[in-house]
Design a protein around this motif. Structure first.
Motif, PDB file in Angstrom:
ATOM      1  N   GLU A  80     194.486  66.756 126.234  1.00  0.00           N
ATOM      2  CA  GLU A  80     195.894  67.104 126.018  1.00  0.00           C
ATOM      3  C   GLU A  80     196.518  65.957 125.232  1.00  0.00           C
ATOM      4  N   GLY A  81     196.938  66.218 124.022  1.00  0.00           N
ATOM      5  CA  GLY A  81     197.508  65.128 123.218  1.00  0.00           C
ATOM      6  C   GLY A  81     198.022  65.650 121.896  1.00  0.00           C
ATOM      7  N   ASN A 104     180.279  64.979 117.891  1.00  0.00           N
ATOM      8  CA  ASN A 104     181.377  65.828 118.355  1.00  0.00           C
ATOM      9  C   ASN A 104     181.667  67.016 117.428  1.00  0.00           C
ATOM     10  N   ILE A 105     181.831  68.202 118.023  1.00  0.00           N
ATOM     11  CA  ILE A 105     182.449  69.317 117.289  1.00  0.00           C
ATOM     12  C   ILE A 105     183.869  69.379 117.838  1.00  0.00           C
ATOM     13  N   VAL A 106     184.854  69.113 116.991  1.00  0.00           N
ATOM     14  CA  VAL A 106     186.232  69.027 117.481  1.00  0.00           C
ATOM     15  C   VAL A 106     187.061  70.211 116.970  1.00  0.00           C
ATOM     16  N   ILE A 107     187.799  70.827 117.892  1.00  0.00           N
ATOM     17  CA  ILE A 107     188.698  71.943 117.523  1.00  0.00           C
ATOM     18  C   ILE A 107     190.123  71.461 117.738  1.00  0.00           C
ATOM     19  N   LEU A 108     190.946  71.562 116.694  1.00  0.00           N
ATOM     20  CA  LEU A 108     192.338  71.133 116.796  1.00  0.00           C
ATOM     21  C   LEU A 108     193.218  72.364 117.017  1.00  0.00           C
ATOM     22  N   GLY A 109     193.802  72.468 118.203  1.00  0.00           N
ATOM     23  CA  GLY A 109     194.703  73.584 118.509  1.00  0.00           C
ATOM     24  C   GLY A 109     194.024  74.610 119.395  1.00  0.00           C
ATOM     25  N   ALA A 110     194.679  74.915 120.527  1.00  0.00           N
ATOM     26  CA  ALA A 110     194.127  75.908 121.461  1.00  0.00           C
ATOM     27  C   ALA A 110     194.989  77.168 121.457  1.00  0.00           C
ATOM     28  N   LYS A 147     172.127  75.402 123.055  1.00  0.00           N
ATOM     29  CA  LYS A 147     171.511  75.153 121.734  1.00  0.00           C
ATOM     30  C   LYS A 147     172.139  73.923 121.094  1.00  0.00           C
ATOM     31  N   LEU A 148     173.449  73.779 121.238  1.00  0.00           N
ATOM     32  CA  LEU A 148     174.139  72.663 120.593  1.00  0.00           C
ATOM     33  C   LEU A 148     173.743  71.338 121.245  1.00  0.00           C
ATOM     34  N   ARG A 149     173.668  71.315 122.578  1.00  0.00           N
ATOM     35  CA  ARG A 149     173.302  70.088 123.306  1.00  0.00           C
ATOM     36  C   ARG A 149     171.917  69.609 122.885  1.00  0.00           C
ATOM     37  N   ARG A 150     170.993  70.594 122.771  1.00  0.00           N
ATOM     38  CA  ARG A 150     169.622  70.244 122.379  1.00  0.00           C
ATOM     39  C   ARG A 150     169.621  69.496 121.052  1.00  0.00           C
ATOM     40  N   LYS A 151     170.565  69.826 120.192  1.00  0.00           N
ATOM     41  CA  LYS A 151     170.639  69.168 118.880  1.00  0.00           C
ATOM     42  C   LYS A 151     171.562  67.954 118.911  1.00  0.00           C
ATOM     43  N   GLY A 152     172.090  67.625 120.093  1.00  0.00           N
ATOM     44  CA  GLY A 152     172.903  66.406 120.237  1.00  0.00           C
ATOM     45  C   GLY A 152     174.382  66.580 119.962  1.00  0.00           C
ATOM     46  N   TYR A 153     174.902  67.781 120.220  1.00  0.00           N
ATOM     47  CA  TYR A 153     176.338  68.015 119.961  1.00  0.00           C
ATOM     48  C   TYR A 153     177.096  68.358 121.237  1.00  0.00           C
ATOM     49  N   GLN A 154     178.350  67.877 121.318  1.00  0.00           N
ATOM     50  CA  GLN A 154     179.257  68.284 122.393  1.00  0.00           C
ATOM     51  C   GLN A 154     180.545  68.844 121.778  1.00  0.00           C
ATOM     52  N   ILE A 155     181.304  69.560 122.614  1.00  0.00           N
ATOM     53  CA  ILE A 155     182.495  70.263 122.075  1.00  0.00           C
ATOM     54  C   ILE A 155     183.768  69.669 122.679  1.00  0.00           C
ATOM     55  N   THR A 156     184.760  69.420 121.819  1.00  0.00           N
ATOM     56  CA  THR A 156     186.050  68.891 122.278  1.00  0.00           C
ATOM     57  C   THR A 156     187.168  69.756 121.707  1.00  0.00           C
ATOM     58  N   LEU A 157     188.112  70.124 122.576  1.00  0.00           N
ATOM     59  CA  LEU A 157     189.272  70.915 122.155  1.00  0.00           C
ATOM     60  C   LEU A 157     190.525  70.072 122.407  1.00  0.00           C
ATOM     61  N   ILE A 158     191.412  70.002 121.401  1.00  0.00           N
ATOM     62  CA  ILE A 158     192.627  69.168 121.550  1.00  0.00           C
ATOM     63  C   ILE A 158     193.868  70.038 121.341  1.00  0.00           C
ATOM     64  N   ASP A 159     194.836  69.898 122.226  1.00  0.00           N
ATOM     65  CA  ASP A 159     196.132  70.584 122.032  1.00  0.00           C
ATOM     66  C   ASP A 159     197.221  69.728 122.669  1.00  0.00           C
ATOM     67  N   LYS A 160     198.430  69.832 122.092  1.00  0.00           N
ATOM     68  CA  LYS A 160     199.542  69.041 122.658  1.00  0.00           C
ATOM     69  C   LYS A 160     200.034  69.634 123.970  1.00  0.00           C
ATOM     70  N   ASN A 161     199.729  70.909 124.196  1.00  0.00           N
ATOM     71  CA  ASN A 161     200.136  71.557 125.451  1.00  0.00           C
ATOM     72  C   ASN A 161     198.929  71.775 126.349  1.00  0.00           C
ATOM     73  N   ARG A 162     199.199  71.795 127.672  1.00  0.00           N
ATOM     74  CA  ARG A 162     198.117  72.053 128.629  1.00  0.00           C
ATOM     75  C   ARG A 162     197.804  73.539 128.710  1.00  0.00           C
ATOM     76  N   TYR A 163     198.623  74.337 128.023  1.00  0.00           N
ATOM     77  CA  TYR A 163     198.486  75.779 128.182  1.00  0.00           C
ATOM     78  C   TYR A 163     198.372  76.507 126.833  1.00  0.00           C
ATOM     79  N   HIS A 164     197.832  77.723 126.901  1.00  0.00           N
ATOM     80  CA  HIS A 164     197.698  78.601 125.741  1.00  0.00           C
ATOM     81  C   HIS A 164     198.838  79.633 125.848  1.00  0.00           C
ATOM     82  N   THR A 165     199.504  79.905 124.720  1.00  0.00           N
ATOM     83  CA  THR A 165     200.675  80.801 124.777  1.00  0.00           C
ATOM     84  C   THR A 165     200.355  82.175 124.184  1.00  0.00           C
ATOM     85  N   TYR A 166     200.727  83.225 124.914  1.00  0.00           N
ATOM     86  CA  TYR A 166     200.590  84.591 124.391  1.00  0.00           C
ATOM     87  C   TYR A 166     201.921  84.940 123.710  1.00  0.00           C
ATOM     88  N   THR A 167     202.005  84.674 122.404  1.00  0.00           N
ATOM     89  CA  THR A 167     203.279  84.796 121.672  1.00  0.00           C
ATOM     90  C   THR A 167     203.876  86.211 121.649  1.00  0.00           C
TER      91      THR A 167
END
Ligand SMILES: Cc1cc2nc3c(=O)[nH]c(=O)nc-3n(C[C@H](O)[C@H](O)[C@H](O)COP(=O)(O)OP(=O)(O)OC[C@H]3O[C@@H](n4cnc5c(N)ncnc54)[C@H](O)[C@@H]3O)c2cc1C
Length: 418
Positions: free
Chosen positions: A86-87, A3-9, A26-46
């Motif tokens: 979402e979590g 897993n390549i994990v990103i905390l915060g969207a 390229k990442l899949r070929r090397k055995g990697y997947q991507i996960t993004l985690i955020d407490k909100n379902r949405y991205h905010t334009y501050t």
């Protein structure tokens, strides 16, 4: 799959996810997947939050405002092979490479920490309990509802006094816009007396900005009838009163605190080096700097955006701005792709002076781009174009244009005074 994990969207995390997603094959070929985690379902334009805090209920309802400032993350990631969770992140375990959410754990091989910043109340007694803040859509709506209810409920000539603590860009934007809104409400027939006061401990507003910008913004605020108290530090808050270090007491009906930020406290107990405002220290490649050498944890943890501190060439920390987070997100993602592909070369983050735009009430903004300063209506137009350009970069053009036009209609209607 690893897993390549990103905390915060937010600005940084979402950009990192998009760049990684585009390199998915390229990442899949090397055995990697991507996960993004955020407490909100949405991205905010501050940059639009100050507008939300001051939009009349007649102009736009909650759903209209939500749709122009926040964008569902799954919609943004459509077509990109990224798992979105979402979590609320409860703990980051760098030694065992695990992220603890309320109901599950996520393991990672590479990690990007992009959890942003939170309000710093500096432990000033009574401040947190008695002030509103402005970091999220909900905060903005709370400010709007409170101002609205106070003005609506006030009798003729009754005073409604609003105090904003902290005259950085958020405080200045908010002061200008609230002042404009109050003038408008009075024209619509509300007969209470209103005041907006901006308080800051520094000798001038917008401390740290170009002095010319400070001067222009001060003049504009004064023209709008906003009171400015500088070199005044709030020491204590109780019973609708702010007690200043100088001995002055300022009464308020509403206090909004925009006077401090610090790194997200979730990252407070990590074995990393901390810099000013509890921000994580990072190296040039944006790898987190560890307190003690720990080979198990090091080397695969990147930090980006407001949560990290990168000094510029003068040693000053790079300001907490969206542009810096976006650039850092791109660099961290590209460095992970390079490393997985087996390349030994890393991109380095070179801090520089970013352009900025500070709206100060109505269709008026001060834009600073390199040596150029654009003030007034054209500054405000530029602010809109920057927003449109950002939306184009995260979603299909037609959807971006639709959202932008909807926002433009609402905010033009709202800024009647210009
Ligand atoms: C009112 C306001 C106005 C602003 N105006 C401007 C402007 O005009 N121009 C500009 O350049 N910058 C502006 N900024 C600053 C800009 O928003 C930040 O610099 C930028 O958001 C930083 O990006 P980031 O990715 O580091 O963090 P953020 O964009 O804050 O993203 C952090 C993400 O982490 C998530 N998160 C946090 N904690 C958790 C948790 N425990 N679990 C799960 N998810 C979590 C949040 O939901 C969020 O999505 C403004 C900020 C504010 C508050």
């Amino acid at each position: 799959m690893k897993n390549i994990v990103i905390l915060g969207a937010g600005f940084g995390g979402l950009r990192a996810a998009i760049v990684l997603g585009k390199n998915n094959k390229k990442l899949r070929r090397k055995g990697y997947q991507i996960t993004l985690i955020d407490k909100n379902r949405y991205h905010t334009y501050t940059p639009l939050l100050y507008e939300i805090s001051t939009t009349s209920k007649e102009t736009a309802n909650y759903l209209d405002l939500k749709s122009v400032t926040t964008y569902p993350i799954e919609g943004v990631l459509l077509g990109l092979p990224i798992e979105f969770i979402e979590g609320e992140i409860q703990e980051i375990d760098l030694v065992n490479k695990k992220i603890q959410l309320a109901e599950r754990q996520v393991e990672y091989e590479y990690l990007i920490i992009a959890l942003g910043a939170e309000t710093n109340f500096f432990d000033i007694p009574g401040l947190k309990e008695n002030a509103l803040e402005l970091k999220s859509l909900n905060d903005a709506l709370k400010i709007r509802d409170t101002v609205w209810e106070m003005v609506e409920g006030a009798a003729q000539n009754e005073a409604v006094d609003i105090v904003i603590g902290g005259a950085g860009s958020t405080g200045v934007e908010l002061a200008g816009e609230i002042q404009e809104w109050l003038s408008q409400l009075k024209k619509e027939g509300y007969r209470c007396r209103t005041s907006v006061t901006l308080i800051d401990a520094a000798p001038a507003i917008l401390s740290g900005f170009d002095p010319r910008i400070t001067k222009i913004a001060s003049q504009r605020l004064k023209k709008l009838d906003t009171s400015i108290l500088t070199e005044e530090k709030i020491d204590k808050v109780e019973n609708n009163k702010a007690y200043l270090a100088s001995g002055k007491i300022v009464s308020f009906d509403l206090l909004i605190w925009t006077g401090g930020v610090k790194a997200n406290s979730i990252a407070e107990k990590l074995p990393v080096k901390y810099e000013k405002q509890s921000r994580i220290g990072v190296l040039g490649e944006l790898l987190c700097a560890f307190e003690k050498s720990d080979l198990k944890a090091e080397g695969n943890v990147y930090g980006i955006g407001d949560i990290v501190c990168v000094p510029d060439s003068t040693g000053k920390p790079v300001p907490m701005v969206a542009r810096a987070a976006i650039i850092q997100g791109t660099i961290a993602a590209k460095n992970i792709v390079s490393e997985i592909k087996g390349k030994k070369s890393y991109l380095k983050y070179n801090p520089k002076e970013y352009p900025y735009i500070i709206p100060v009430g109505g269709k008026y903004a001060i834009a600073k781009i390199g040596p150029f300063t654009i003030v007034g209506f054209f500054g405000w137009i530029l602010k809109g174009l920057v927003e449109l350009n950002y939306l184009f970069s995260i979603m299909p053009n037609m959807r971006a244009l639709r959202i932008w036009l909807r926002g433009l209609r609402i905010f033009i209607q709202n800024d009647r005074l210009g």
